[in-house]
Design a protein around this motif. Structure first.
Motif, PDB file in Angstrom:
ATOM      1  N   GLN A   7       3.802  -4.435 -14.187  1.00  0.00           N
ATOM      2  CA  GLN A   7       5.135  -4.841 -13.746  1.00  0.00           C
ATOM      3  C   GLN A   7       5.047  -5.443 -12.345  1.00  0.00           C
ATOM      4  O   GLN A   7       4.161  -5.082 -11.564  1.00  0.00           O
ATOM      5  CB  GLN A   7       6.089  -3.647 -13.748  1.00  0.00           C
ATOM      6  N   PRO A   8       5.948  -6.379 -12.025  1.00  0.00           N
ATOM      7  CA  PRO A   8       5.908  -7.007 -10.702  1.00  0.00           C
ATOM      8  C   PRO A   8       6.410  -6.061  -9.621  1.00  0.00           C
ATOM      9  O   PRO A   8       7.284  -5.224  -9.853  1.00  0.00           O
ATOM     10  CB  PRO A   8       6.838  -8.214 -10.862  1.00  0.00           C
ATOM     11  N   GLY A   9       5.834  -6.207  -8.427  1.00  0.00           N
ATOM     12  CA  GLY A   9       6.245  -5.376  -7.314  1.00  0.00           C
ATOM     13  C   GLY A   9       7.398  -5.985  -6.537  1.00  0.00           C
ATOM     14  O   GLY A   9       7.764  -7.146  -6.741  1.00  0.00           O
ATOM     15  N   PRO A  10       7.968  -5.235  -5.597  1.00  0.00           N
ATOM     16  CA  PRO A  10       9.176  -5.687  -4.891  1.00  0.00           C
ATOM     17  C   PRO A  10       8.901  -6.503  -3.630  1.00  0.00           C
ATOM     18  O   PRO A  10       9.845  -6.984  -3.009  1.00  0.00           O
ATOM     19  CB  PRO A  10       9.849  -4.361  -4.517  1.00  0.00           C
ATOM     20  N   SER A  11       7.642  -6.661  -3.239  1.00  0.00           N
ATOM     21  CA  SER A  11       7.360  -7.264  -1.938  1.00  0.00           C
ATOM     22  C   SER A  11       6.777  -8.669  -2.072  1.00  0.00           C
ATOM     23  O   SER A  11       5.600  -8.827  -2.417  1.00  0.00           O
ATOM     24  CB  SER A  11       6.381  -6.382  -1.148  1.00  0.00           C
TER      25      SER A  11
ATOM     26  N   THR B 141      -0.876   6.210   2.742  1.00  0.00           N
ATOM     27  CA  THR B 141      -1.164   4.803   3.025  1.00  0.00           C
ATOM     28  C   THR B 141      -2.383   4.672   3.932  1.00  0.00           C
ATOM     29  O   THR B 141      -3.191   3.751   3.785  1.00  0.00           O
ATOM     30  CB  THR B 141       0.059   4.150   3.698  1.00  0.00           C
ATOM     31  N   LYS B 142      -2.531   5.612   4.852  1.00  0.00           N
ATOM     32  CA  LYS B 142      -3.673   5.589   5.776  1.00  0.00           C
ATOM     33  C   LYS B 142      -4.993   5.676   5.018  1.00  0.00           C
ATOM     34  O   LYS B 142      -5.960   4.969   5.340  1.00  0.00           O
ATOM     35  CB  LYS B 142      -3.550   6.744   6.773  1.00  0.00           C
ATOM     36  N   THR B 143      -5.044   6.523   3.998  1.00  0.00           N
ATOM     37  CA  THR B 143      -6.267   6.658   3.210  1.00  0.00           C
ATOM     38  C   THR B 143      -6.575   5.375   2.454  1.00  0.00           C
ATOM     39  O   THR B 143      -7.734   4.944   2.376  1.00  0.00           O
ATOM     40  CB  THR B 143      -6.125   7.828   2.223  1.00  0.00           C
ATOM     41  N   LEU B 144      -5.553   4.739   1.882  1.00  0.00           N
ATOM     42  CA  LEU B 144      -5.758   3.480   1.168  1.00  0.00           C
ATOM     43  C   LEU B 144      -6.209   2.373   2.117  1.00  0.00           C
ATOM     44  O   LEU B 144      -7.073   1.561   1.778  1.00  0.00           O
ATOM     45  CB  LEU B 144      -4.467   3.066   0.465  1.00  0.00           C
ATOM     46  N   THR B 145      -5.629   2.342   3.314  1.00  0.00           N
ATOM     47  CA  THR B 145      -6.016   1.339   4.297  1.00  0.00           C
ATOM     48  C   THR B 145      -7.483   1.504   4.689  1.00  0.00           C
ATOM     49  O   THR B 145      -8.232   0.520   4.793  1.00  0.00           O
ATOM     50  CB  THR B 145      -5.129   1.438   5.548  1.00  0.00           C
ATOM     51  N   ALA B 146      -7.898   2.753   4.894  1.00  0.00           N
ATOM     52  CA  ALA B 146      -9.300   3.009   5.243  1.00  0.00           C
ATOM     53  C   ALA B 146     -10.230   2.585   4.108  1.00  0.00           C
ATOM     54  O   ALA B 146     -11.302   2.016   4.347  1.00  0.00           O
ATOM     55  CB  ALA B 146      -9.485   4.487   5.572  1.00  0.00           C
TER      56      ALA B 146
ATOM     57  N   LEU C 138       0.833  -1.210   0.000  1.00  0.00           N
ATOM     58  CA  LEU C 138       0.000   0.000   0.000  1.00  0.00           C
ATOM     59  C   LEU C 138       0.867   1.259   0.000  1.00  0.00           C
ATOM     60  O   LEU C 138       0.477   2.282  -0.564  1.00  0.00           O
ATOM     61  CB  LEU C 138      -0.929  -0.003   1.219  1.00  0.00           C
ATOM     62  N   LYS C 139       2.042   1.168   0.622  1.00  0.00           N
ATOM     63  CA  LYS C 139       2.960   2.319   0.612  1.00  0.00           C
ATOM     64  C   LYS C 139       3.432   2.600  -0.811  1.00  0.00           C
ATOM     65  O   LYS C 139       3.483   3.762  -1.239  1.00  0.00           O
ATOM     66  CB  LYS C 139       4.141   2.048   1.530  1.00  0.00           C
ATOM     67  N   ASN C 140       3.779   1.541  -1.563  1.00  0.00           N
ATOM     68  CA  ASN C 140       4.185   1.708  -2.965  1.00  0.00           C
ATOM     69  C   ASN C 140       3.043   2.310  -3.783  1.00  0.00           C
ATOM     70  O   ASN C 140       3.244   3.223  -4.591  1.00  0.00           O
ATOM     71  CB  ASN C 140       4.567   0.363  -3.579  1.00  0.00           C
ATOM     72  N   ILE C 141       1.836   1.780  -3.577  1.00  0.00           N
ATOM     73  CA  ILE C 141       0.678   2.238  -4.346  1.00  0.00           C
ATOM     74  C   ILE C 141       0.357   3.695  -4.019  1.00  0.00           C
ATOM     75  O   ILE C 141       0.069   4.501  -4.903  1.00  0.00           O
ATOM     76  CB  ILE C 141      -0.532   1.331  -4.057  1.00  0.00           C
ATOM     77  N   GLY C 142       0.437   4.048  -2.728  1.00  0.00           N
ATOM     78  CA  GLY C 142       0.182   5.429  -2.329  1.00  0.00           C
ATOM     79  C   GLY C 142       1.192   6.392  -2.922  1.00  0.00           C
ATOM     80  O   GLY C 142       0.835   7.484  -3.363  1.00  0.00           O
ATOM     81  N   ALA C 143       2.476   5.970  -2.949  1.00  0.00           N
ATOM     82  CA  ALA C 143       3.510   6.833  -3.525  1.00  0.00           C
ATOM     83  C   ALA C 143       3.279   7.044  -5.017  1.00  0.00           C
ATOM     84  O   ALA C 143       3.470   8.155  -5.534  1.00  0.00           O
ATOM     85  CB  ALA C 143       4.890   6.224  -3.284  1.00  0.00           C
ATOM     86  N   ALA C 144       2.859   5.999  -5.720  1.00  0.00           N
ATOM     87  CA  ALA C 144       2.608   6.135  -7.164  1.00  0.00           C
ATOM     88  C   ALA C 144       1.381   6.994  -7.446  1.00  0.00           C
ATOM     89  O   ALA C 144       1.338   7.701  -8.456  1.00  0.00           O
ATOM     90  CB  ALA C 144       2.430   4.741  -7.785  1.00  0.00           C
TER      91      ALA C 144
END
Length: 389
Positions: free
Chosen positions: A299-303, A269-274, A258-264
């Motif tokens: 593309q594949p993610g790093p996690s 991240t808090k908003t995405l989690t909610a 979610l941190k990666n997605i929020g940065a993009a």
């Protein structure tokens, strides 16, 4: 010039002097101490940036309040921004009597006139009414005891001649947010050359008193906006909250946190989690998830942890969806065998799934792995002696 108006230039110069004397004090605090709406004071100061203060006028009562404020009266950092306190009971009893005698008065207008926040006054009134001890700043108590209700009413009911109805601005803001994703009020204000805090204060004052307007110049700047630049993007009406949640989960399945997605997407991240817990989107959230989807879905993610957790939960990956189905609540992901599905594999079903996945770019080995089948089992189902990888 009307009899109840005066030139704004001396008032603005006085306020600017106060700001230099108390540079760490918010402008809103000076407004509250003078009993003036913070949006009014901010619009006065805003005009100094556009060289409009020489021709601007201000209501006489507002001018008198601002000019009566002295730097020594304002909270000071060296004194802890506090000041002497006193028992709140006499002042609260006086306010209760005023509100009972003059129903048109609001607690918020009384608080601003005494240099208090509305929440502080409300809490003090509640405690005194309940018989609990309460103390407030001595200066605020004195201001409350000498309030002129007639002056408060005339200021509250009168609309300044340099203001216009705020409702048309609110309607325009809503229309822009319906046309554009990622179009927050702050972004619209910045685009129009207006301070976001000025717009927010005007909207807040409007909720307290619908008769209050907004400065005509500010309204004109916002109403002149017909199109918005990036990062606002035209809203796609077919996008659903279900589709947004599927995109978010699919990106997690691909290995994105979610941190990666929020940065993009430019969102927290808090908003995405909610949103993941309660899928109710806003224009800003819609735009953020769509932007992240466009950037990360191919593309594949790093996690590996995010990928494993998503797979355990049975979330479908990006390749399982296409633009025509992802926003349809009734649609099911393609190329994914549902573990609860009791029907056995048959040649037609397996051939259909392999064809779909290979058209998406997977090799047959990758497709079989996605379907949870080994090469030998696939040959047995298809009746082939060989299965090209």
């Amino acid at each position: 010039m009307r009899a109840d108006r005066t030139a704004a230039a001396p008032v603005i110069e006085h306020v600017r002097h106060l700001i230099t004397q108390r540079p760490h004090l918010p402008v809103a605090a000076i407004a509250r101490h003078a009993g003036v709406a913070s949006s009014t004071l901010k619009s006065l100061l805003d005009d100094t940036r556009h060289d409009q203060h020489q021709s601007r006028t201000v209501h006489l009562a507002i001018a008198q309040r601002l000019l009566s404020v002295k730097a020594a009266d304002l909270p000071c950092r060296e004194r802890g921004y506090g000041g002497q306190s006193t028992d709140a009971t006499p002042a609260m009893r006086h306010v209760q009597a005023l509100l009972a005698t003059y129903p048109a008065l609001s607690q918020a207008s009384v608080a601003r006139a005494a240099g208090m926040s509305p929440s502080t006054l409300a809490a003090a009134l509640h405690d005194v009414a309940a018989g609990r001890p309460r103390r407030i700043q001595q200066a605020a108590a004195q201001q409350l005891l000498i309030l002129d209700p007639d002056l408060l009413l005339s200021t509250a009911l009168a609309r300044r001649s340099d203001t216009t109805d705020l409702q048309q601005v609110i309607d325009h803001l809503h229309a822009l947010q319906l046309r554009y994703d990622r179009a927050s009020r702050a972004f619209i204000a910045h685009t129009a050359g207006v301070r976001p805090s000025t717009l927010s204060c005007a909207l807040l004052d409007h909720t307290r008193n619908p008769r209050r307007g907004i400065h005509t110049a500010i309204a004109q700047r916002i109403l002149a906006l017909k199109d918005l630049p990036a990062p606002a993007c035209p809203r796609r009406t077919q996008i659903t909250d279900t589709g947004l949640l599927r995109r978010l989960r699919a990106l997690c399945t691909a290995g994105w946190t979610l941190k990666n997605i929020g940065a993009a997407g430019g969102i927290s991240t808090k908003t995405l989690t909610a949103f993941a817990g309660r899928p109710r989107s806003t224009p800003a959230l819609r735009g953020a998830i769509l932007a992240a989807w466009e950037e990360l879905s191919h593309q594949p993610g790093p996690s590996p942890t995010a990928r494993q957790r998503a797979q355990v939960k049975g979330w479908a990956p990006p390749l399982a969806w296409d633009n025509e189905t992802i926003d349809d609540p009734a649609a099911l992901p393609s190329g994914i065998r549902n573990p609860s599905h009791q029907s056995p594999w048959n040649p037609d079903l397996l051939h259909h799934e392999l064809t779909f996945l290979t058209h998406l770019g997977l090799s047959k080995t990758q497709a079989l792995k996605r379907l949870g089948l080994g090469t030998g089992r696939a040959r047995q189902i298809l009746g082939h002696t060989t299965l090209t990888a």
